[in-house]
Design a protein around this motif. Structure first.
Motif, PDB file in Angstrom:
ATOM      1  N   SER A   5       0.844  -1.196   0.000  1.00 18.46           N
ATOM      2  CA  SER A   5       0.000   0.000   0.000  1.00 18.46           C
ATOM      3  C   SER A   5       0.875   1.240   0.000  1.00 18.46           C
ATOM      4  O   SER A   5       1.962   1.248   0.550  1.00 18.46           O
ATOM      5  CB  SER A   5      -0.934   0.003   1.210  1.00 18.46           C
ATOM      6  OG  SER A   5      -0.177   0.061   2.391  1.00 18.46           O
ATOM      7  N   THR A   6       0.382   2.269  -0.624  1.00 22.64           N
ATOM      8  CA  THR A   6       1.082   3.538  -0.655  1.00 22.64           C
ATOM      9  C   THR A   6       0.772   4.284   0.627  1.00 22.64           C
ATOM     10  O   THR A   6      -0.396   4.413   0.996  1.00 22.64           O
ATOM     11  CB  THR A   6       0.625   4.378  -1.861  1.00 22.64           C
ATOM     12  OG1 THR A   6       0.807   3.607  -3.039  1.00 22.64           O
ATOM     13  CG2 THR A   6       1.379   5.678  -1.949  1.00 22.64           C
ATOM     14  N   PRO A   7       1.801   4.779   1.329  1.00 20.98           N
ATOM     15  CA  PRO A   7       1.510   5.505   2.566  1.00 20.98           C
ATOM     16  C   PRO A   7       0.736   6.788   2.274  1.00 20.98           C
ATOM     17  O   PRO A   7       0.899   7.404   1.232  1.00 20.98           O
ATOM     18  CB  PRO A   7       2.891   5.821   3.148  1.00 20.98           C
ATOM     19  CG  PRO A   7       3.880   5.568   2.063  1.00 20.98           C
ATOM     20  CD  PRO A   7       3.220   4.701   1.031  1.00 20.98           C
ATOM     21  N   ALA A   8      -0.132   7.125   3.219  1.00 20.44           N
ATOM     22  CA  ALA A   8      -0.895   8.364   3.084  1.00 20.44           C
ATOM     23  C   ALA A   8       0.054   9.548   3.146  1.00 20.44           C
ATOM     24  O   ALA A   8       1.025   9.521   3.896  1.00 20.44           O
ATOM     25  CB  ALA A   8      -1.927   8.455   4.209  1.00 20.44           C
ATOM     26  N   PRO A   9      -0.207  10.596   2.356  1.00 17.65           N
ATOM     27  CA  PRO A   9       0.669  11.757   2.409  1.00 17.65           C
ATOM     28  C   PRO A   9       0.620  12.412   3.784  1.00 17.65           C
ATOM     29  O   PRO A   9      -0.414  12.456   4.427  1.00 17.65           O
ATOM     30  CB  PRO A   9       0.128  12.683   1.330  1.00 17.65           C
ATOM     31  CG  PRO A   9      -1.139  12.107   0.854  1.00 17.65           C
ATOM     32  CD  PRO A   9      -1.275  10.738   1.395  1.00 17.65           C
ATOM     33  N   ASP A  10       1.751  12.898   4.224  1.00 17.03           N
ATOM     34  CA  ASP A  10       1.905  13.551   5.511  1.00 17.03           C
ATOM     35  C   ASP A  10       2.104  15.035   5.224  1.00 17.03           C
ATOM     36  O   ASP A  10       2.997  15.411   4.482  1.00 17.03           O
ATOM     37  CB  ASP A  10       3.142  12.960   6.194  1.00 17.03           C
ATOM     38  CG  ASP A  10       3.297  13.414   7.627  1.00 17.03           C
ATOM     39  OD1 ASP A  10       2.625  14.377   8.031  1.00 17.03           O
ATOM     40  OD2 ASP A  10       4.106  12.804   8.331  1.00 17.03           O
ATOM     41  N   PHE A  11       1.241  15.876   5.764  1.00 14.32           N
ATOM     42  CA  PHE A  11       1.309  17.302   5.500  1.00 14.32           C
ATOM     43  C   PHE A  11       1.818  18.018   6.736  1.00 14.32           C
ATOM     44  O   PHE A  11       1.165  18.016   7.777  1.00 14.32           O
ATOM     45  CB  PHE A  11      -0.072  17.846   5.126  1.00 14.32           C
ATOM     46  CG  PHE A  11      -0.678  17.143   3.943  1.00 14.32           C
ATOM     47  CD1 PHE A  11      -0.243  17.435   2.658  1.00 14.32           C
ATOM     48  CD2 PHE A  11      -1.650  16.188   4.111  1.00 14.32           C
ATOM     49  CE1 PHE A  11      -0.791  16.793   1.563  1.00 14.32           C
ATOM     50  CE2 PHE A  11      -2.211  15.540   3.019  1.00 14.32           C
ATOM     51  CZ  PHE A  11      -1.770  15.831   1.739  1.00 14.32           C
ATOM     52  N   GLY A  12       3.013  18.613   6.623  1.00 14.75           N
ATOM     53  CA  GLY A  12       3.533  19.404   7.720  1.00 14.75           C
ATOM     54  C   GLY A  12       2.684  20.653   7.904  1.00 14.75           C
ATOM     55  O   GLY A  12       2.170  21.223   6.941  1.00 14.75           O
ATOM     56  N   LEU A  13       2.496  21.062   9.143  1.00 12.74           N
ATOM     57  CA  LEU A  13       1.693  22.233   9.454  1.00 12.74           C
ATOM     58  C   LEU A  13       2.586  23.430   9.723  1.00 12.74           C
ATOM     59  O   LEU A  13       3.669  23.289  10.297  1.00 12.74           O
ATOM     60  CB  LEU A  13       0.817  21.967  10.683  1.00 12.74           C
ATOM     61  CG  LEU A  13      -0.173  20.817  10.563  1.00 12.74           C
ATOM     62  CD1 LEU A  13      -0.868  20.566  11.893  1.00 12.74           C
ATOM     63  CD2 LEU A  13      -1.193  21.109   9.480  1.00 12.74           C
ATOM     64  N   SER A  14       2.121  24.600   9.343  1.00  9.35           N
ATOM     65  CA  SER A  14       2.853  25.827   9.643  1.00  9.35           C
ATOM     66  C   SER A  14       2.711  26.145  11.131  1.00  9.35           C
ATOM     67  O   SER A  14       1.836  25.600  11.823  1.00  9.35           O
ATOM     68  CB  SER A  14       2.315  26.988   8.813  1.00  9.35           C
ATOM     69  OG  SER A  14       1.024  27.360   9.286  1.00  9.35           O
ATOM     70  N   LEU A  15       3.526  27.065  11.609  1.00 10.05           N
ATOM     71  CA  LEU A  15       3.452  27.493  13.004  1.00 10.05           C
ATOM     72  C   LEU A  15       2.064  28.063  13.310  1.00 10.05           C
ATOM     73  O   LEU A  15       1.468  27.740  14.346  1.00 10.05           O
ATOM     74  CB  LEU A  15       4.547  28.518  13.287  1.00 10.05           C
ATOM     75  CG  LEU A  15       4.769  28.901  14.734  1.00 10.05           C
ATOM     76  CD1 LEU A  15       5.096  27.679  15.585  1.00 10.05           C
ATOM     77  CD2 LEU A  15       5.885  29.927  14.828  1.00 10.05           C
ATOM     78  N   ASP A  16       1.526  28.879  12.408  1.00 11.99           N
ATOM     79  CA  ASP A  16       0.193  29.445  12.626  1.00 11.99           C
ATOM     80  C   ASP A  16      -0.882  28.363  12.659  1.00 11.99           C
ATOM     81  O   ASP A  16      -1.820  28.432  13.462  1.00 11.99           O
ATOM     82  CB  ASP A  16      -0.144  30.480  11.553  1.00 11.99           C
ATOM     83  CG  ASP A  16       0.612  31.788  11.743  1.00 11.99           C
ATOM     84  OD1 ASP A  16       1.049  32.069  12.881  1.00 11.99           O
ATOM     85  OD2 ASP A  16       0.769  32.529  10.756  1.00 11.99           O
ATOM     86  N   GLN A  17      -0.766  27.352  11.801  1.00 15.96           N
ATOM     87  CA  GLN A  17      -1.731  26.252  11.821  1.00 15.96           C
ATOM     88  C   GLN A  17      -1.643  25.482  13.140  1.00 15.96           C
ATOM     89  O   GLN A  17      -2.669  25.060  13.685  1.00 15.96           O
ATOM     90  CB  GLN A  17      -1.486  25.307  10.647  1.00 15.96           C
ATOM     91  CG  GLN A  17      -1.861  25.898   9.311  1.00 15.96           C
ATOM     92  CD  GLN A  17      -1.422  25.014   8.153  1.00 15.96           C
ATOM     93  OE1 GLN A  17      -0.300  24.514   8.118  1.00 15.96           O
ATOM     94  NE2 GLN A  17      -2.328  24.824   7.189  1.00 15.96           N
ATOM     95  N   CYS A  18      -0.433  25.306  13.663  1.00 17.83           N
ATOM     96  CA  CYS A  18      -0.264  24.634  14.958  1.00 17.83           C
ATOM     97  C   CYS A  18      -0.964  25.413  16.063  1.00 17.83           C
ATOM     98  O   CYS A  18      -1.699  24.838  16.878  1.00 17.83           O
ATOM     99  CB  CYS A  18       1.213  24.468  15.287  1.00 17.83           C
ATOM    100  SG  CYS A  18       2.082  23.269  14.251  1.00 17.83           S
TER     101      CYS A  18
END
Length: 156
Positions: A5-18
């Motif tokens: 299976s292809t791993p799900a994409p991992d999206f890094g969050l910006s500081l503001d999103q955190c």
């Protein structure tokens, strides 16, 4: 035929999103070193001046604040509508808030301890590093997934 299976994409969050995700939660986990080993404690918290604040009684959490050991703070969640999980981790040093003016500012954020008992000590974590990630979760196998798994909600 490729069965991997292809791993799900991992999206890094910006500081503001955190920070935005931190604003949506009221309970997190504080991780610190106690007697040479890691300990994790759930705490309810508030945000004040781009810092994470919680109240505590005397004990391990207060000790960590007094000794300025590095600590980590973590929250996570699941968005059933988007079928995405997310996590935010803040790292830094905890500091005891001693100024009554600062305590009053925290009280204006309506930080009220959940656990009974006196929680007279205010602790602030002003993160020196913060990371977050969001990722699409696998569709659950409806026959083999626990009924309490939050992923089921978006498919039932």
């Amino acid at each position: 035929m490729n069965t991997e299976s292809t791993p799900a994409p991992d999206f890094g969050l910006s500081l503001d999103q955190c920070w935005t995700l931190l604003e949506t939660e009221v309970v997190g986990r504080i991780a610190l070193i106690v007697d040479g080993h890691p300990e994790i404690f759930p705490v309810n918290f508030a945000l004040e001046r781009r810092s994470i604040v919680f109240r505590t009684a005397g004990g391990s959490k207060l000790w960590a604040a007094m000794t300025a050991k590095p600590v980590a703070f973590e929250i996570d969640g699941y968005d059933a509508h988007e079928q995405q999980a997310w996590s935010v981790v803040a790292r830094g040093e905890a500091q005891l808030i001693e100024s009554q003016q600062e305590k009053d500012a925290v009280d204006q954020q309506l930080l009220e301890p959940w656990q009974p008992g006196d929680k007279d000590y205010y602790v602030r974590l002003a993160p020196k590093a913060m990371t977050g990630r969001r990722f699409k979760v696998n569709r659950p196998d409806m026959w083999a997934t626990r009924l309490s798994d939050p992923r089921r909600a978006s498919f039932e």
